[in-house]
Design an enzyme around this catalytic site. Structure first.
Site, PDB file in Angstrom:
ATOM      1  N   GLU A  81      59.974  35.759  77.680  1.00 40.51           N
ATOM      2  CA  GLU A  81      59.682  37.419  77.443  1.00 40.51           C
ATOM      3  C   GLU A  81      58.240  37.747  77.801  1.00 40.51           C
ATOM      4  O   GLU A  81      57.898  38.813  78.326  1.00 40.51           O
ATOM      5  CB  GLU A  81      59.564  37.277  75.729  1.00 40.51           C
ATOM      6  N   LYS A  93      58.377  43.912  59.663  1.00 39.76           N
ATOM      7  CA  LYS A  93      57.679  42.992  60.591  1.00 39.76           C
ATOM      8  C   LYS A  93      56.117  43.323  60.373  1.00 39.76           C
ATOM      9  O   LYS A  93      55.478  42.360  61.125  1.00 39.76           O
ATOM     10  CB  LYS A  93      58.145  43.151  61.793  1.00 39.76           C
ATOM     11  N   THR A 108      67.186  42.975  67.667  1.00 38.44           N
ATOM     12  CA  THR A 108      66.761  44.239  67.859  1.00 38.44           C
ATOM     13  C   THR A 108      67.005  44.799  69.363  1.00 38.44           C
ATOM     14  O   THR A 108      67.402  45.701  69.565  1.00 38.44           O
ATOM     15  CB  THR A 108      65.177  44.425  67.363  1.00 38.44           C
ATOM     16  N   GLY A 143      61.304  42.792  70.750  1.00 38.73           N
ATOM     17  CA  GLY A 143      60.863  42.853  69.378  1.00 38.73           C
ATOM     18  C   GLY A 143      59.788  41.644  68.973  1.00 38.73           C
ATOM     19  O   GLY A 143      59.000  41.400  69.958  1.00 38.73           O
ATOM     20  N   ALA A 144      59.622  41.486  67.623  1.00 33.55           N
ATOM     21  CA  ALA A 144      58.548  40.440  67.394  1.00 33.55           C
ATOM     22  C   ALA A 144      58.977  39.815  66.080  1.00 33.55           C
ATOM     23  O   ALA A 144      59.872  40.640  65.215  1.00 33.55           O
ATOM     24  CB  ALA A 144      57.296  41.183  67.224  1.00 33.55           C
ATOM     25  N   ASP A 145      58.490  38.887  65.577  1.00 35.96           N
ATOM     26  CA  ASP A 145      58.557  38.328  64.202  1.00 35.96           C
ATOM     27  C   ASP A 145      57.818  38.915  63.362  1.00 35.96           C
ATOM     28  O   ASP A 145      58.016  39.018  61.951  1.00 35.96           O
ATOM     29  CB  ASP A 145      58.652  36.856  64.266  1.00 35.96           C
ATOM     30  N   GLY A 172      59.045  34.520  69.266  1.00 34.47           N
ATOM     31  CA  GLY A 172      59.745  33.381  69.464  1.00 34.47           C
ATOM     32  C   GLY A 172      60.838  32.699  68.558  1.00 34.47           C
ATOM     33  O   GLY A 172      61.101  31.672  68.600  1.00 34.47           O
ATOM     34  N   GLY A 173      60.965  33.767  67.645  1.00 31.54           N
ATOM     35  CA  GLY A 173      62.078  33.174  66.748  1.00 31.54           C
ATOM     36  C   GLY A 173      63.369  33.040  67.065  1.00 31.54           C
ATOM     37  O   GLY A 173      64.160  32.132  66.556  1.00 31.54           O
ATOM     38  N   GLY A 174      63.598  33.812  68.530  1.00 33.62           N
ATOM     39  CA  GLY A 174      64.983  33.596  68.816  1.00 33.62           C
ATOM     40  C   GLY A 174      64.732  32.381  70.219  1.00 33.62           C
ATOM     41  O   GLY A 174      65.602  32.019  70.795  1.00 33.62           O
TER      42      GLY A 174
END
Ligand code: 5RP
Length: 214
Positions: free
Chosen positions: A104, A122, A33, A83-85, A96-98
């Site tokens: 961050e 999400k 994103t 973004g966020a998961d 932290g998916g990435g």
């Protein structure tokens, strides 16, 4: 990825880019994103300056023609965009998916505002994902002994040399879990972000965008 999710990333990215004022110092997180936010900022010819949370975001920002600054030189940002998961109704979020959640959090904590940019999928009734962890490589076995059930991620080390793992956990009390992880030796950071940080959501649902203040 579902076409709707992809479309919503572009929609929310354009909406976020429109909120960035020229001349300001802005932090960009990481993920697909945020990469689209960088592209949208480039399309607008943004004259803001950007600190970035990951080499991938740096590449996206530079590719979009944005001015990238060194986060080591700056202690405050007018705005952070990331973004966020998953985001729960009470404002707790998993990021932290990435695998860039440590950087961050540093950038978000140094920002006057954090704009969390997500597609509607999400938003979840309750957090369910395994909690991303960045661990010190030193003493890894001892650290993992404190984290039963944690699974090392099949991913390269983070930009800071950290080891990524994911912890399936009971998320009924995220604050207690976050405190436990904060106190665990060898845990550099985790992906639980508290409602105090996640106050502003930009949500794309199809073509519609909602700017929600909590
Ligand atoms: C990376 C993150 C990302 O913001 C999160 O994983 C969402 O990623 P994407 O925008 O690709 O869905 O926290 O550490």
């Amino acid at each position: 990825m579902a076409a709707r999710d992809e479309h919503e990333k572009v929609v929310v990215a354009r909406a976020a880019a429109a909120l960035v004022e020229d001349g300001t110092l802005v932090a960009l997180g990481s993920g697909s994103t945020v990469a689209r936010v960088a592209a949208a900022l480039g399309e607008r010819g943004s004259r803001a300056r950007f600190a970035v949370a990951s080499p991938a975001t740096e590449a996206a920002a530079q590719g979009a023609g944005l001015t990238v600054v060194d986060a080591a030189d700056h202690d405050r940002y007018a705005l952070a965009i990331d973004g966020a998961d998953e985001v729960a109704p009470d404002g707790w979020a998993i990021k932290g998916g990435g695998g860039a959640h440590t950087r961050e959090r540093i950038l978000i904590a140094a920002a006057d505002r954090f704009l969390c940019v997500v597609g509607a999928s999400k938003l979840v009734p309750r957090l369910t994902r395994a909690v991303p962890l960045e661990l010190q490589p030193f003493g890894l076995a001892a650290t993992l002994a404190h984290l039963p059930g944690a699974v090392l991620r099949d991913a390269p080390p983070t930009a800071d040399g950290g080891v990524l793992a994911d912890l399936p956990a009971d998320l009924t009390d995220p604050r207690a879990l976050a405190a436990r992880l904060d106190a665990t030796p060898g845990v550099v950071d985790h992906g639980l972000f508290a409602p105090e940080l996640v106050r502003e959501l930009l949500i794309a649902d199809g073509d519609a965008v909602e700017h929600r203040h909590r």
